[in-house]
Design a protein around this motif. Sequence first.
Motif, PDB file in Angstrom:
ATOM      1  N   PHE A  71      11.087   9.780  66.097  1.00 30.73           N
ATOM      2  CA  PHE A  71      11.219   9.698  64.648  1.00 30.73           C
ATOM      3  C   PHE A  71      12.555  10.298  64.227  1.00 30.73           C
ATOM      4  CE2 PHE A  71       6.711   9.313  65.326  1.00 30.73           C
ATOM      5  CZ  PHE A  71       6.348   8.342  64.404  1.00 30.73           C
ATOM      6  N   ASN A  72      13.611   9.507  64.427  1.00 33.03           N
ATOM      7  CA  ASN A  72      14.965   9.907  64.090  1.00 33.03           C
ATOM      8  C   ASN A  72      15.503   8.978  63.011  1.00 33.03           C
ATOM      9  OD1 ASN A  72      15.203  11.904  66.241  1.00 33.03           O
ATOM     10  ND2 ASN A  72      15.122  10.150  67.597  1.00 33.03           N
ATOM     11  N   GLU A  73      16.466   9.464  62.245  1.00 34.09           N
ATOM     12  CA  GLU A  73      17.055   8.679  61.161  1.00 34.09           C
ATOM     13  C   GLU A  73      17.544   7.318  61.661  1.00 34.09           C
ATOM     14  OE1 GLU A  73      20.847   9.104  58.233  1.00 34.09           O
ATOM     15  OE2 GLU A  73      19.708  10.915  58.679  1.00 34.09           O
ATOM     16  N   GLY A  74      17.123   6.267  60.967  1.00 37.72           N
ATOM     17  CA  GLY A  74      17.527   4.913  61.313  1.00 37.72           C
ATOM     18  C   GLY A  74      16.607   4.189  62.280  1.00 37.72           C
TER      19      GLY A  74
ATOM     20  N   VAL B  29      13.026   4.930  59.527  1.00 41.33           N
ATOM     21  CA  VAL B  29      12.994   6.360  59.214  1.00 41.33           C
ATOM     22  C   VAL B  29      14.246   6.726  58.417  1.00 41.33           C
ATOM     23  CG1 VAL B  29      12.971   8.699  60.160  1.00 41.33           C
ATOM     24  CG2 VAL B  29      11.648   6.895  61.284  1.00 41.33           C
ATOM     25  N   GLU B  30      14.036   7.344  57.264  1.00 43.42           N
ATOM     26  CA  GLU B  30      15.142   7.795  56.420  1.00 43.42           C
ATOM     27  C   GLU B  30      15.405   9.285  56.589  1.00 43.42           C
ATOM     28  OE1 GLU B  30      17.060   5.837  54.617  1.00 43.42           O
ATOM     29  OE2 GLU B  30      15.890   4.048  55.045  1.00 43.42           O
ATOM     30  N   ARG B  31      14.316  10.084  56.617  1.00 43.87           N
ATOM     31  CA  ARG B  31      14.490  11.525  56.680  1.00 43.87           C
ATOM     32  C   ARG B  31      13.199  12.201  57.101  1.00 43.87           C
ATOM     33  NH1 ARG B  31      16.005  15.192  51.535  1.00 43.87           N
ATOM     34  NH2 ARG B  31      14.397  13.863  50.664  1.00 43.87           N
ATOM     35  N   ILE B  32      13.316  13.246  57.907  1.00 46.91           N
ATOM     36  CA  ILE B  32      12.174  14.085  58.289  1.00 46.91           C
ATOM     37  C   ILE B  32      12.215  15.336  57.415  1.00 46.91           C
ATOM     38  CG2 ILE B  32      11.055  15.397  60.139  1.00 46.91           C
ATOM     39  CD1 ILE B  32      11.079  12.411  60.694  1.00 46.91           C
ATOM     40  N   LEU B  33      11.149  15.573  56.681  1.00 45.41           N
ATOM     41  CA  LEU B  33      11.091  16.703  55.760  1.00 45.41           C
ATOM     42  C   LEU B  33      10.446  17.933  56.386  1.00 45.41           C
ATOM     43  CD1 LEU B  33       9.894  14.661  52.665  1.00 45.41           C
ATOM     44  CD2 LEU B  33      12.236  15.318  53.242  1.00 45.41           C
TER      45      LEU B  33
ATOM     46  N   GLY C 250       3.759   2.468  66.121  1.00 45.91           N
ATOM     47  CA  GLY C 250       4.552   1.901  67.197  1.00 45.91           C
ATOM     48  C   GLY C 250       6.008   2.240  66.953  1.00 45.91           C
ATOM     49  N   ILE C 251       6.633   2.935  67.913  1.00 49.06           N
ATOM     50  CA  ILE C 251       8.030   3.325  67.792  1.00 49.06           C
ATOM     51  C   ILE C 251       8.618   3.465  69.187  1.00 49.06           C
ATOM     52  CG2 ILE C 251       7.586   5.810  67.674  1.00 49.06           C
ATOM     53  CD1 ILE C 251       9.739   5.832  65.367  1.00 49.06           C
ATOM     54  N   LEU C 252       9.839   3.054  69.364  1.00 45.45           N
ATOM     55  CA  LEU C 252      10.535   3.113  70.654  1.00 45.45           C
ATOM     56  C   LEU C 252       9.783   2.381  71.760  1.00 45.45           C
ATOM     57  CD1 LEU C 252      11.975   6.734  70.946  1.00 45.45           C
ATOM     58  CD2 LEU C 252      13.240   4.612  70.753  1.00 45.45           C
ATOM     59  N   GLY C 253       9.110   1.303  71.427  1.00 51.38           N
ATOM     60  CA  GLY C 253       8.392   0.528  72.431  1.00 51.38           C
ATOM     61  C   GLY C 253       7.081   1.141  72.880  1.00 51.38           C
TER      62      GLY C 253
ATOM     63  N   ARG D  73      11.112  23.113  61.882  1.00 47.37           N
ATOM     64  CA  ARG D  73      10.690  23.867  63.051  1.00 47.37           C
ATOM     65  C   ARG D  73      10.027  23.017  64.116  1.00 47.37           C
ATOM     66  NH1 ARG D  73       8.833  29.531  60.354  1.00 47.37           N
ATOM     67  NH2 ARG D  73      10.794  29.893  59.300  1.00 47.37           N
ATOM     68  N   GLU D  74       8.933  23.509  64.667  1.00 44.32           N
ATOM     69  CA  GLU D  74       8.279  22.866  65.809  1.00 44.32           C
ATOM     70  C   GLU D  74       7.826  21.435  65.524  1.00 44.32           C
ATOM     71  OE1 GLU D  74       7.912  24.041  68.943  1.00 44.32           O
ATOM     72  OE2 GLU D  74       9.122  25.759  68.344  1.00 44.32           O
ATOM     73  N   VAL D  75       7.210  21.221  64.375  1.00 42.12           N
ATOM     74  CA  VAL D  75       6.682  19.891  64.061  1.00 42.12           C
ATOM     75  C   VAL D  75       7.820  18.884  63.923  1.00 42.12           C
ATOM     76  CG1 VAL D  75       5.350  18.530  62.419  1.00 42.12           C
ATOM     77  CG2 VAL D  75       4.622  20.838  62.978  1.00 42.12           C
ATOM     78  N   GLY D  76       8.866  19.250  63.185  1.00 43.52           N
ATOM     79  CA  GLY D  76      10.009  18.362  63.026  1.00 43.52           C
ATOM     80  C   GLY D  76      10.680  18.047  64.350  1.00 43.52           C
ATOM     81  N   LYS D  77      10.803  19.042  65.208  1.00 43.60           N
ATOM     82  CA  LYS D  77      11.415  18.835  66.525  1.00 43.60           C
ATOM     83  C   LYS D  77      10.539  17.934  67.393  1.00 43.60           C
ATOM     84  CE  LYS D  77      13.148  21.319  70.573  1.00 43.60           C
ATOM     85  NZ  LYS D  77      12.870  20.198  71.391  1.00 43.60           N
ATOM     86  N   ARG D  78       9.233  18.139  67.340  1.00 42.18           N
ATOM     87  CA  ARG D  78       8.319  17.318  68.136  1.00 42.18           C
ATOM     88  C   ARG D  78       8.371  15.862  67.685  1.00 42.18           C
ATOM     89  NH1 ARG D  78       3.037  15.884  67.597  1.00 42.18           N
ATOM     90  NH2 ARG D  78       2.713  17.293  65.864  1.00 42.18           N
ATOM     91  N   LEU D  79       8.412  15.629  66.369  1.00 35.59           N
ATOM     92  CA  LEU D  79       8.517  14.264  65.862  1.00 35.59           C
ATOM     93  C   LEU D  79       9.837  13.616  66.298  1.00 35.59           C
ATOM     94  CD1 LEU D  79       7.040  14.711  62.284  1.00 35.59           C
ATOM     95  CD2 LEU D  79       6.028  13.423  64.173  1.00 35.59           C
ATOM     96  N   ALA D  80      10.911  14.372  66.253  1.00 40.16           N
ATOM     97  CA  ALA D  80      12.207  13.844  66.699  1.00 40.16           C
ATOM     98  C   ALA D  80      12.152  13.500  68.186  1.00 40.16           C
ATOM     99  CB  ALA D  80      13.312  14.864  66.429  1.00 40.16           C
ATOM    100  N   ASP D  81      11.496  14.325  68.971  1.00 40.66           N
ATOM    101  CA  ASP D  81      11.357  14.052  70.405  1.00 40.66           C
ATOM    102  C   ASP D  81      10.539  12.788  70.667  1.00 40.66           C
ATOM    103  OD1 ASP D  81      12.821  16.310  70.977  1.00 40.66           O
ATOM    104  OD2 ASP D  81      11.079  17.551  71.487  1.00 40.66           O
ATOM    105  N   MET D  82       9.620  12.453  69.755  1.00 40.08           N
ATOM    106  CA  MET D  82       8.804  11.247  69.905  1.00 40.08           C
ATOM    107  C   MET D  82       9.516  10.000  69.400  1.00 40.08           C
ATOM    108  SD  MET D  82       4.859  12.320  69.119  1.00 40.08           S
ATOM    109  CE  MET D  82       5.118  12.855  67.445  1.00 40.08           C
TER     110      MET D  82
END
Length: 82
Positions: A36-39, A18-22, A57-60, A25-34
């Motif tokens: 999808f964070n940089e690196g 993951v390089e960047r979340i574009l 597949g992410i974080l096991g 708000r809610e969607v970006g925060k939800r993806l980060a919680d799942m």
Amino acid sequence: MEVPVRLSELPAGGCFRVERILLAREVGKRLADMGFNEGRRGVVVRRQLSGGPLQVGILGGSVLIRRSEAEGIEVGVLEGRC
């Protein structure tokens, strides 16, 4: 320097970082919680040809995300093992 692509463009089996979340708000925060964070690294497990969700597949774990959400995630393609 590699050019980031959108997660929605990767084929099944494609490994990414993951390089960047574009998305904001809610969607970006939800993806980060799942996870999808940089690196963070992951793999596209399965994708629907008809424009349906992607299984990633992410974080096991494994998550389904909408194609529109995958469009808002810039990733770097990883060669070889994830």
